[in-house]
Design an enzyme around this catalytic site. Structure first.
Site, PDB file in Angstrom:
ATOM      1  N   LYS A  70       0.826  -1.215   0.000  1.00  0.00           N
ATOM      2  CA  LYS A  70       0.000   0.000   0.000  1.00  0.00           C
ATOM      3  C   LYS A  70       0.865   1.272   0.000  1.00  0.00           C
ATOM      4  O   LYS A  70       2.062   1.235   0.316  1.00  0.00           O
ATOM      5  CB  LYS A  70      -0.929  -0.029   1.217  1.00  0.00           C
ATOM      6  CG  LYS A  70      -1.989  -1.138   1.151  1.00  0.00           C
ATOM      7  CD  LYS A  70      -2.975  -1.024   2.320  1.00  0.00           C
ATOM      8  CE  LYS A  70      -4.046  -2.109   2.256  1.00  0.00           C
ATOM      9  NZ  LYS A  70      -5.045  -1.960   3.346  1.00  0.00           N
ATOM     10  N   TYR A 106     -12.400  -1.445  -3.686  1.00  0.00           N
ATOM     11  CA  TYR A 106     -12.949  -1.699  -2.345  1.00  0.00           C
ATOM     12  C   TYR A 106     -14.480  -1.521  -2.306  1.00  0.00           C
ATOM     13  O   TYR A 106     -15.038  -1.191  -1.264  1.00  0.00           O
ATOM     14  CB  TYR A 106     -12.296  -0.755  -1.331  1.00  0.00           C
ATOM     15  CG  TYR A 106     -10.956  -1.245  -0.788  1.00  0.00           C
ATOM     16  CD1 TYR A 106     -10.860  -2.436  -0.066  1.00  0.00           C
ATOM     17  CD2 TYR A 106      -9.793  -0.503  -0.965  1.00  0.00           C
ATOM     18  CE1 TYR A 106      -9.638  -2.876   0.444  1.00  0.00           C
ATOM     19  CE2 TYR A 106      -8.565  -0.940  -0.452  1.00  0.00           C
ATOM     20  CZ  TYR A 106      -8.505  -2.133   0.254  1.00  0.00           C
ATOM     21  OH  TYR A 106      -7.308  -2.572   0.764  1.00  0.00           O
ATOM     22  N   PHE A 143     -15.617   3.959   7.017  1.00  0.00           N
ATOM     23  CA  PHE A 143     -14.222   4.241   6.673  1.00  0.00           C
ATOM     24  C   PHE A 143     -13.963   4.265   5.166  1.00  0.00           C
ATOM     25  O   PHE A 143     -12.821   4.427   4.735  1.00  0.00           O
ATOM     26  CB  PHE A 143     -13.291   3.233   7.362  1.00  0.00           C
ATOM     27  CG  PHE A 143     -13.584   1.783   7.054  1.00  0.00           C
ATOM     28  CD1 PHE A 143     -13.134   1.191   5.881  1.00  0.00           C
ATOM     29  CD2 PHE A 143     -14.309   0.995   7.952  1.00  0.00           C
ATOM     30  CE1 PHE A 143     -13.399  -0.140   5.590  1.00  0.00           C
ATOM     31  CE2 PHE A 143     -14.575  -0.356   7.676  1.00  0.00           C
ATOM     32  CZ  PHE A 143     -14.113  -0.919   6.485  1.00  0.00           C
ATOM     33  N   ARG A 163      -2.434 -14.022   3.857  1.00  0.00           N
ATOM     34  CA  ARG A 163      -3.180 -13.315   4.912  1.00  0.00           C
ATOM     35  C   ARG A 163      -2.482 -13.516   6.260  1.00  0.00           C
ATOM     36  O   ARG A 163      -2.420 -12.596   7.085  1.00  0.00           O
ATOM     37  CB  ARG A 163      -4.629 -13.841   5.012  1.00  0.00           C
ATOM     38  CG  ARG A 163      -5.490 -13.640   3.784  1.00  0.00           C
ATOM     39  CD  ARG A 163      -6.106 -12.275   3.663  1.00  0.00           C
ATOM     40  NE  ARG A 163      -6.916 -11.869   4.799  1.00  0.00           N
ATOM     41  CZ  ARG A 163      -7.627 -10.740   4.829  1.00  0.00           C
ATOM     42  NH1 ARG A 163      -7.631  -9.915   3.791  1.00  0.00           N
ATOM     43  NH2 ARG A 163      -8.317 -10.420   5.876  1.00  0.00           N
ATOM     44  N   THR A 218      -5.695  -6.945  10.571  1.00  0.00           N
ATOM     45  CA  THR A 218      -5.982  -5.678   9.892  1.00  0.00           C
ATOM     46  C   THR A 218      -5.414  -4.493  10.663  1.00  0.00           C
ATOM     47  O   THR A 218      -4.831  -3.577  10.082  1.00  0.00           O
ATOM     48  CB  THR A 218      -7.515  -5.522   9.746  1.00  0.00           C
ATOM     49  OG1 THR A 218      -8.023  -6.671   9.071  1.00  0.00           O
ATOM     50  CG2 THR A 218      -7.864  -4.268   8.960  1.00  0.00           C
ATOM     51  N   ARG A 250       2.294  -6.558   8.891  1.00  0.00           N
ATOM     52  CA  ARG A 250       1.586  -5.405   9.448  1.00  0.00           C
ATOM     53  C   ARG A 250       2.153  -5.002  10.803  1.00  0.00           C
ATOM     54  O   ARG A 250       2.167  -3.816  11.145  1.00  0.00           O
ATOM     55  CB  ARG A 250       0.076  -5.678   9.510  1.00  0.00           C
ATOM     56  CG  ARG A 250      -0.571  -5.495   8.137  1.00  0.00           C
ATOM     57  CD  ARG A 250      -1.991  -5.984   8.100  1.00  0.00           C
ATOM     58  NE  ARG A 250      -2.703  -5.502   6.909  1.00  0.00           N
ATOM     59  CZ  ARG A 250      -3.878  -5.964   6.514  1.00  0.00           C
ATOM     60  NH1 ARG A 250      -4.481  -6.913   7.210  1.00  0.00           N
ATOM     61  NH2 ARG A 250      -4.456  -5.478   5.434  1.00  0.00           N
ATOM     62  N   ASN A 300      -1.930   0.316   6.892  1.00  0.00           N
ATOM     63  CA  ASN A 300      -1.511  -1.012   7.358  1.00  0.00           C
ATOM     64  C   ASN A 300      -0.668  -1.800   6.358  1.00  0.00           C
ATOM     65  O   ASN A 300      -0.624  -3.023   6.379  1.00  0.00           O
ATOM     66  CB  ASN A 300      -2.714  -1.810   7.877  1.00  0.00           C
ATOM     67  CG  ASN A 300      -3.778  -2.013   6.828  1.00  0.00           C
ATOM     68  OD1 ASN A 300      -3.597  -1.644   5.679  1.00  0.00           O
ATOM     69  ND2 ASN A 300      -4.888  -2.614   7.217  1.00  0.00           N
ATOM     70  N   HIS A 338      -2.138  -5.415   1.425  1.00  0.00           N
ATOM     71  CA  HIS A 338      -3.472  -5.980   1.187  1.00  0.00           C
ATOM     72  C   HIS A 338      -3.332  -7.407   0.704  1.00  0.00           C
ATOM     73  O   HIS A 338      -2.369  -7.735   0.002  1.00  0.00           O
ATOM     74  CB  HIS A 338      -4.228  -5.181   0.120  1.00  0.00           C
ATOM     75  CG  HIS A 338      -5.378  -5.947  -0.486  1.00  0.00           C
ATOM     76  ND1 HIS A 338      -6.594  -6.056   0.139  1.00  0.00           N
ATOM     77  CD2 HIS A 338      -5.469  -6.703  -1.614  1.00  0.00           C
ATOM     78  CE1 HIS A 338      -7.393  -6.831  -0.602  1.00  0.00           C
ATOM     79  NE2 HIS A 338      -6.733  -7.232  -1.666  1.00  0.00           N
ATOM     80  N   GLU A 352      -9.944  -9.554  -8.153  1.00  0.00           N
ATOM     81  CA  GLU A 352      -8.985  -8.471  -7.919  1.00  0.00           C
ATOM     82  C   GLU A 352      -7.813  -8.542  -8.898  1.00  0.00           C
ATOM     83  O   GLU A 352      -7.302  -7.523  -9.352  1.00  0.00           O
ATOM     84  CB  GLU A 352      -8.496  -8.526  -6.466  1.00  0.00           C
ATOM     85  CG  GLU A 352      -9.600  -8.167  -5.490  1.00  0.00           C
ATOM     86  CD  GLU A 352      -9.213  -8.374  -4.016  1.00  0.00           C
ATOM     87  OE1 GLU A 352     -10.078  -8.095  -3.163  1.00  0.00           O
ATOM     88  OE2 GLU A 352      -8.082  -8.797  -3.730  1.00  0.00           O
TER      89      GLU A 352
END
Ligand code: RTP
Ligand code: MG
Length: 137
Positions: free
Chosen positions: A9, A49, A57, A85, A91, A102, A112, A115, A126
């Protein structure tokens, strides 16, 4: 072999963590099938998203994702979706386990660092959102 879709990110790219994160990805046994640096428009982030469009948010999230360059990737490995993940961690970096990306590179729940797709359907969707067939080697 399973494939998943991942993003480094804008916070992590801006902080200069891309190399460290890519190094970790390879050390953990993922093959990078595709990778490119992009600067998402607000509209692209909103489409990406869209599942969160009614969340409080959503505006902050899509503003953040379009605030600077990010790196999009397709990662391949056995059990890639769950394992990526797991390597990302929770998260909210405050709740992320030691040794996760993270925990190491995330600042807070909005910034964070990474993704990852959460299921085979979202991984496929995606991937198509950001990559053409000729970019998947
Ligand atoms: P991601 O999609 O970015 O990989 O993150 P995730 O699956 O761990 O979390 P998700 O529920 O899909 O949320 C997407 C991103 O929205 C932000 N968020 N903020 N303030 C909040 O309660 C809240 N909840 C989620 C996070 O930046 C999260 O990565
Ligand atoms: Mg998610």
């Amino acid at each position: 072999m399973e494939k998943t879709f991942a993003i480094i990110k804008p916070d992590a790219v801006a902080a200069g963590y891309s190399g460290k994160i890519i190094d970790r990805i390879e050390k953990e046994g993922f093959k990078i099938v595709a990778m490119k640096k992009i600067w998402m428009t607000k509209k692209m982030a909103e489409g990406f998203y869209a599942v969160h469009k009614d969340k409080p948010f959503f505006n902050d999230l899509t503003t953040f994702m379009s605030s600077g360059p990010s790196i999009v990737m397709i990662l391949e490995k056995e059990n890639a979706i769950a394992d990526w993940r797991k390597l990302m961690g929770a998260t909210n970096p405050a709740n992320a386990e030691e040794g996760t990306l993270r925990k190491e590179f995330g600042k807070n729940i909005d910034n964070n660092a990474v993704h990852g797709s959460d299921a085979p359907e979202t991984a496929a969707q995606e991937t198509r959102y950001f990559f053409a067939d000729i970019e998947m080697v």
